[in-house]
Design a protein around this motif. Structure first.
Motif, PDB file in Angstrom:
ATOM      1  N   LYS A 156      -9.245   5.407  -5.235  1.00  0.00           N
ATOM      2  CA  LYS A 156      -9.093   5.864  -3.857  1.00  0.00           C
ATOM      3  C   LYS A 156      -9.018   7.388  -3.798  1.00  0.00           C
ATOM      4  CE  LYS A 156      -8.470   4.354  -0.285  1.00  0.00           C
ATOM      5  NZ  LYS A 156      -9.522   4.111   0.733  1.00  0.00           N
ATOM      6  N   ALA A 157      -8.252   7.954  -4.739  1.00  0.00           N
ATOM      7  CA  ALA A 157      -8.077   9.407  -4.765  1.00  0.00           C
ATOM      8  C   ALA A 157      -9.414  10.108  -4.990  1.00  0.00           C
ATOM      9  CB  ALA A 157      -7.076   9.797  -5.847  1.00  0.00           C
ATOM     10  N   ASP A 158     -10.308   9.449  -5.721  1.00  0.00           N
ATOM     11  CA  ASP A 158     -11.632  10.022  -5.952  1.00  0.00           C
ATOM     12  C   ASP A 158     -12.564   9.812  -4.759  1.00  0.00           C
ATOM     13  OD1 ASP A 158     -11.182  11.132  -8.427  1.00  0.00           O
ATOM     14  OD2 ASP A 158     -11.852   9.376  -9.541  1.00  0.00           O
ATOM     15  N   GLY A 159     -12.099   9.045  -3.769  1.00  0.00           N
ATOM     16  CA  GLY A 159     -12.893   8.871  -2.549  1.00  0.00           C
ATOM     17  C   GLY A 159     -13.705   7.600  -2.468  1.00  0.00           C
ATOM     18  N   PHE A 160     -13.573   6.725  -3.459  1.00  0.00           N
ATOM     19  CA  PHE A 160     -14.326   5.476  -3.427  1.00  0.00           C
ATOM     20  C   PHE A 160     -13.684   4.494  -2.456  1.00  0.00           C
ATOM     21  CE2 PHE A 160     -15.168   7.238  -7.664  1.00  0.00           C
ATOM     22  CZ  PHE A 160     -16.546   7.284  -7.619  1.00  0.00           C
ATOM     23  N   ARG A 161     -14.503   3.566  -1.945  1.00  0.00           N
ATOM     24  CA  ARG A 161     -13.969   2.493  -1.103  1.00  0.00           C
ATOM     25  C   ARG A 161     -13.703   1.292  -2.002  1.00  0.00           C
ATOM     26  NH1 ARG A 161     -17.132   0.028   2.490  1.00  0.00           N
ATOM     27  NH2 ARG A 161     -16.040   0.153   4.468  1.00  0.00           N
TER      28      ARG A 161
END
Ligand code: C2E
Ligand code: CA
Ligand code: CA
Ligand code: CA
Length: 280
Positions: free
Chosen positions: A171-176
Motif C-alpha cells: 500500500k505504501a508503494d501505491g499498489f492497490r
C-alpha cells in the motif's frame, strides 16, 4: 484403493503412480519453460458498470508445453509452490504483465489497470516480494496505482501479523490490493478490517448459481454490502450470462468480469477488444 488386508497404507496404487509421475513431469518441464521464457500471460477485461468501460484487466498465466499440451494454472501453480519455482514464475508473470500493460496504455487515451495474482507463498516471503514490485513497475513505466495485487484469504490466517505488514508495504508503494475468492477460505471477518484491501472479489462459485439459488443470491448480497460498508470496491467474477450480470448489477456490484464479456485473451486481442467494444 486400500489393501484388502486392512492396512491403511498402500503406497503405490496405479492412480498414485500416475499422479506422482504427472507431478514430476510438470515440475521438470515447468522449470524448463521458465528457463526458456515460454510462460505466457493472458488478460481478462474487468468492466466498470458505471462507466460501461474496461477499467482494468486480470493477468492470468498460461502454459502450453510441447509434450504435456495445455497445463492449467490450477494444476501447475500448486506444483510450483511446492517445488520452489513459484518465485521465478511470479517474477516472470509480473514482468510480462507490466510490459504488456505499458504497451496497451501507450495505445489508449485513458490508461487501464492490471490485476496480478500472487500466490501466498510468494507474497509472504518479504525479501522477495516487498521490493521487486515497485522496482519493476518503475522500470516498466507503469504507475503503481494502475497495478492491483490479488491475494486469497488463505494467507491471512497463517500469519496475520506478517500479512498485515506485507500488505501495508505494498500500500505504501501505491499498489492497490484485492481480496480474491472472497468467502471460500477461512479468513476471519475481524482480520478483514485490519487489512488494507481496496477491492473485494466475489468468487465465481457464488456468482454461477446466483440466478437459480436463493442462498447464493443472499450470500452475494451480504458480501457486497459488507464490502461496501468497509469502504471497499467490488468485482464479481465468473459472470457468464445476462441474467447474472443483471443480478450483480442490481446488488450494487461495481465491476464485473467473466465469459459474458470476454475470456482471458492475449495483449493484442485485448487492444482489439477495447477498440471494437469501447470505441473512443
Ligand atoms: P482466479 O484468480 O480466481 O482467476 C479466475 C479464474 O476464473 C481464471 O481461471 C479465469 O480464466 C476463470 N474465469 C474467468 N471468467 C470465467 C467465467 O465466466 N466462467 C468460468 N467458468 N471461468 C472463468 P484460470 O486462468 O484457469 O486460473 C485459475 C487460478 O489459477 C486463478 O484463479 C488463480 O488462483 C491462479 N492463477 C492464474 N494465474 C496466476 C498467476 O499468474 N499467479 C498466481 N499465483 N496464480 C495464478
Ligand atoms: Ca484472481
Ligand atoms: Ca518498496
Ligand atoms: Ca476466484
Amino acid at each position: 484403493a486400500k489393501n484388502a488386508g486392512g492396512s491403511t497404507y498402500a503406497f503405490f496404487t496405479p492412480e498414485l503412480r500416475v499422479a506422482a509421475e504427472r507431478h514430476q513431469d510438470i515440475r521438470m518441464r515447468l522449470a524448463d519453460a521458465l528457463e526458456q521464457g515460454r510462460i505466457e500471460v493472458k488478460y481478462q477485461p474487468i468492466i466498470n458498470l458505471a462507466s460501461g468501460k474496461i477499467g482494468r484487466c486480470e493477468a492470468l498465466v498460461r502454459w502450453t508445453d510441447p509434450e504435456l499440451g495445455v497445463v492449467r494454472p490450477d494444476e501447475f501453480i500448486e506444483i510450483a509452490e511446492h517445488s520452489g519455482l513459484i518465485q521465478q514464475l511470479g517474477y516472470q508473470v509480473v514482468k510480462q504483465a507490466l510490459s504488456d500493460i505499458y504497451q496497451i496504455n501507450s495505445a489508449l487515451r485513458e490508461p487501464i489497470g492490471v490485476a496480478i495474482n500472487r500466490s501466498p507463498q510468494e507474497f509472504m516471503d518479504l525479501s522477495e516480494t516487498g521490493d521487486y514490485l515497485d522496482e519493476l513497475a518503475m522500470k516498466a513505466g507503469v504507475a503503481p496505482e494502475l497495478v492491483t495485487i490479488e491475494l486469497t484469504e488463505s494467507l491471512m490466517m497463517k500469519d496475520p501479523k506478517l500479512a498485515e505488514r506485507q500488505l501495508n508495504l505494498l500500500k505504501a508503494d501505491g499498489f492497490r490490493l484485492s481480496l480474491d475468492d472472497f468467502g471460500t477460505g477461512y479468513s476471519s471477518l475481524a482480520y478483514l478490517k485490519h487489512f488494507p484491501f481496496d477491492v473485494l472479489k466475489v468468487d465465481r462459485s457464488f456468482v454461477s448459481d446466483i440466478a437459480s439459488d436463493k442462498d447464493d443470491y443472499l450470500l452475494v448480497k451480504t458480501i457486497l454490502e459488507m464490502g461496501s460498508n468497509l469502504g471497499m470496491h467490488s468485482v464479481a467474477e465468473g459472470v457468464e450470462t445476462a441474467e447474472q450480470l443483471a443480478l450483480v448489477t442490481e446488488l450494487g456490484c461495481e465491476c464485473v468480469q467473466g465469459y459474458f464479456f470476454s475470456p482471458p485473451i492475449s495483449r493484442d486481442e485485448l487492444l482489439n477488444y477495447i477498440g471494437t467494444q469501447f470505441p473512443e
